[in-house]
Design a protein around this motif. Sequence first.
Motif, PDB file in Angstrom:
ATOM      1  N   ASP A 121       0.820  -1.222   0.000  1.00  0.00           N
ATOM      2  CA  ASP A 121       0.000   0.000   0.000  1.00  0.00           C
ATOM      3  C   ASP A 121       0.854   1.273   0.000  1.00  0.00           C
ATOM      4  O   ASP A 121       0.613   2.205   0.777  1.00  0.00           O
ATOM      5  N   GLY A 122       1.884   1.272  -0.816  1.00  0.00           N
ATOM      6  CA  GLY A 122       2.701   2.481  -0.966  1.00  0.00           C
ATOM      7  C   GLY A 122       3.741   2.697   0.118  1.00  0.00           C
ATOM      8  O   GLY A 122       4.449   3.712   0.109  1.00  0.00           O
ATOM      9  N   HIS A 123       3.840   1.758   1.075  1.00  0.00           N
ATOM     10  CA  HIS A 123       4.806   1.914   2.166  1.00  0.00           C
ATOM     11  C   HIS A 123       5.755   0.723   2.257  1.00  0.00           C
ATOM     12  O   HIS A 123       5.365  -0.409   1.959  1.00  0.00           O
ATOM     13  N   VAL A 124       6.976   1.018   2.707  1.00  0.00           N
ATOM     14  CA  VAL A 124       7.967  -0.042   2.913  1.00  0.00           C
ATOM     15  C   VAL A 124       7.529  -0.891   4.104  1.00  0.00           C
ATOM     16  O   VAL A 124       7.147  -0.344   5.149  1.00  0.00           O
ATOM     17  N   SER A 161      15.095  -9.278   5.780  1.00  0.00           N
ATOM     18  CA  SER A 161      15.768  -8.258   6.602  1.00  0.00           C
ATOM     19  C   SER A 161      14.783  -7.153   6.949  1.00  0.00           C
ATOM     20  O   SER A 161      13.719  -7.058   6.338  1.00  0.00           O
ATOM     21  N   ASN A 162      15.132  -6.319   7.904  1.00  0.00           N
ATOM     22  CA  ASN A 162      14.370  -5.087   8.166  1.00  0.00           C
ATOM     23  C   ASN A 162      15.060  -3.923   7.468  1.00  0.00           C
ATOM     24  O   ASN A 162      16.250  -3.991   7.146  1.00  0.00           O
ATOM     25  N   VAL A 163      14.299  -2.865   7.242  1.00  0.00           N
ATOM     26  CA  VAL A 163      14.794  -1.730   6.455  1.00  0.00           C
ATOM     27  C   VAL A 163      14.811  -0.457   7.311  1.00  0.00           C
ATOM     28  O   VAL A 163      13.861  -0.186   8.045  1.00  0.00           O
ATOM     29  N   ASP A 196      16.574  13.382   6.645  1.00  0.00           N
ATOM     30  CA  ASP A 196      16.944  14.615   7.370  1.00  0.00           C
ATOM     31  C   ASP A 196      17.779  14.280   8.608  1.00  0.00           C
ATOM     32  O   ASP A 196      17.553  14.835   9.697  1.00  0.00           O
ATOM     33  N   GLY A 197      18.692  13.344   8.452  1.00  0.00           N
ATOM     34  CA  GLY A 197      19.611  12.991   9.541  1.00  0.00           C
ATOM     35  C   GLY A 197      19.004  12.116  10.622  1.00  0.00           C
ATOM     36  O   GLY A 197      19.672  11.778  11.597  1.00  0.00           O
ATOM     37  N   ILE A 198      17.726  11.723  10.448  1.00  0.00           N
ATOM     38  CA  ILE A 198      17.053  10.910  11.473  1.00  0.00           C
ATOM     39  C   ILE A 198      16.943   9.457  10.989  1.00  0.00           C
ATOM     40  O   ILE A 198      16.619   9.212   9.825  1.00  0.00           O
ATOM     41  N   VAL A 199      17.212   8.526  11.896  1.00  0.00           N
ATOM     42  CA  VAL A 199      17.106   7.100  11.567  1.00  0.00           C
ATOM     43  C   VAL A 199      15.632   6.707  11.654  1.00  0.00           C
ATOM     44  O   VAL A 199      15.024   6.825  12.716  1.00  0.00           O
ATOM     45  N   VAL A 200      15.079   6.253  10.530  1.00  0.00           N
ATOM     46  CA  VAL A 200      13.648   5.928  10.479  1.00  0.00           C
ATOM     47  C   VAL A 200      13.467   4.470  10.058  1.00  0.00           C
ATOM     48  O   VAL A 200      14.134   3.992   9.132  1.00  0.00           O
ATOM     49  N   THR A 201      12.568   3.769  10.741  1.00  0.00           N
ATOM     50  CA  THR A 201      12.232   2.399  10.345  1.00  0.00           C
ATOM     51  C   THR A 201      10.726   2.206  10.554  1.00  0.00           C
ATOM     52  O   THR A 201      10.151   2.804  11.478  1.00  0.00           O
ATOM     53  N   GLN A 219       8.379   4.942  12.157  1.00  0.00           N
ATOM     54  CA  GLN A 219       7.446   5.764  11.378  1.00  0.00           C
ATOM     55  C   GLN A 219       7.252   5.140  10.004  1.00  0.00           C
ATOM     56  O   GLN A 219       8.202   4.569   9.449  1.00  0.00           O
ATOM     57  N   ASN A 220       6.043   5.243   9.444  1.00  0.00           N
ATOM     58  CA  ASN A 220       5.801   4.690   8.109  1.00  0.00           C
ATOM     59  C   ASN A 220       6.733   5.325   7.086  1.00  0.00           C
ATOM     60  O   ASN A 220       6.968   6.525   7.131  1.00  0.00           O
ATOM     61  N   LEU A 221       7.219   4.488   6.180  1.00  0.00           N
ATOM     62  CA  LEU A 221       8.151   4.961   5.158  1.00  0.00           C
ATOM     63  C   LEU A 221       7.491   4.860   3.791  1.00  0.00           C
ATOM     64  O   LEU A 221       7.409   3.760   3.228  1.00  0.00           O
ATOM     65  N   PRO A 222       7.027   5.981   3.224  1.00  0.00           N
ATOM     66  CA  PRO A 222       6.460   5.897   1.870  1.00  0.00           C
ATOM     67  C   PRO A 222       7.544   5.462   0.876  1.00  0.00           C
ATOM     68  O   PRO A 222       8.721   5.789   1.068  1.00  0.00           O
TER      69      PRO A 222
END
Length: 281
Positions: free
Chosen positions: A170-173, A179-181, A186-191, A221-224
């Motif tokens: 649905d448009g998100h990783v 593996s996990n992604v 913007d310098g922030i680690v997001v998963t 956080q959701n990753l588009p």
Amino acid sequence: MSDPLAYHNGDFLPLSQVRLSALDRGFLFGDGVYEVIPAYGGKPFRLNQHLARLENSLRAIRMEPPLSPRQWETILKELLQGQADQAIYMQITRGAAGKRDHAFPAVTNPTILAWATPMSDEIPQPAKAITHRDIRWQWCHIKAITLLANVLLRQQAVDRGCQETILIRDGHVTEGAASNVFAIIDGIVVTPPTGPHLLPGITRDLVLELATGHGIENREQNLPVEALTSAEEIWLTSSTRELVPVVEVDGHPIGDGRPGPLWERMYRIFQSYKRTFRGLP
Ligand code: PDD
């Protein structure tokens, strides 16, 4: 070829000598769950977390854990010979029934199998990834041995000279085929947050924990899918590959096409944590 020592339903024997029933539900239906646990310096890494996830997976498929964490610990001690880095594979299936029938047998005699194989301790090579629609089922939080979709998705990457397939629902990783992604935005680690569409990776959790401990800003956080091409860095995590920098996705370079500075920092933090775990200065 080496023939590691295996544990099979109470016995220790060479893996090549393990005999399983053709009616085993793991073989017929993929009706079982598994874990992969890295071991450093002869000790299983994040053991409690792996055993807790195994128990969650078992309960999710309506099986009682056949062994206690203490019993697993004793078995793993026997399987882990020497100090070299190893990966323990363990799987539990709903066992063999008298006939092939989708419904559970009246009495379950689980098949328990485990063995350890050597693991490379080299710095991971930068990886290239492709994206693909996440065609798997809706209960990806269960570490099920039923991996046909993951196998086909991963092979798509290999066929194109890449190492991993990043899955999009649905448009998100969601995660990688195995593996996990993570993405650096913007310098922030997001998963992506945990939930039914991805495995709650033990390495993922450790990376978040270490990032927080070292003051590196991070978010679940959701990753588009669009965020993948604009991300400054992308990483993959797993128990066997640890923390891998992704330098290309679908042919587009990530950042400047080389492992990024935050990956280098995180990788050093991770290795230092492992050294402490091994009991080294
Ligand atoms: N797989 N997501 C999927 C679909 C995986 O298969 C894996 C690992 C991970 C990472 O989880 P962890 O950090 O707990 O290893 C995420 C293992 C290594 C395998 O199947 O071999």
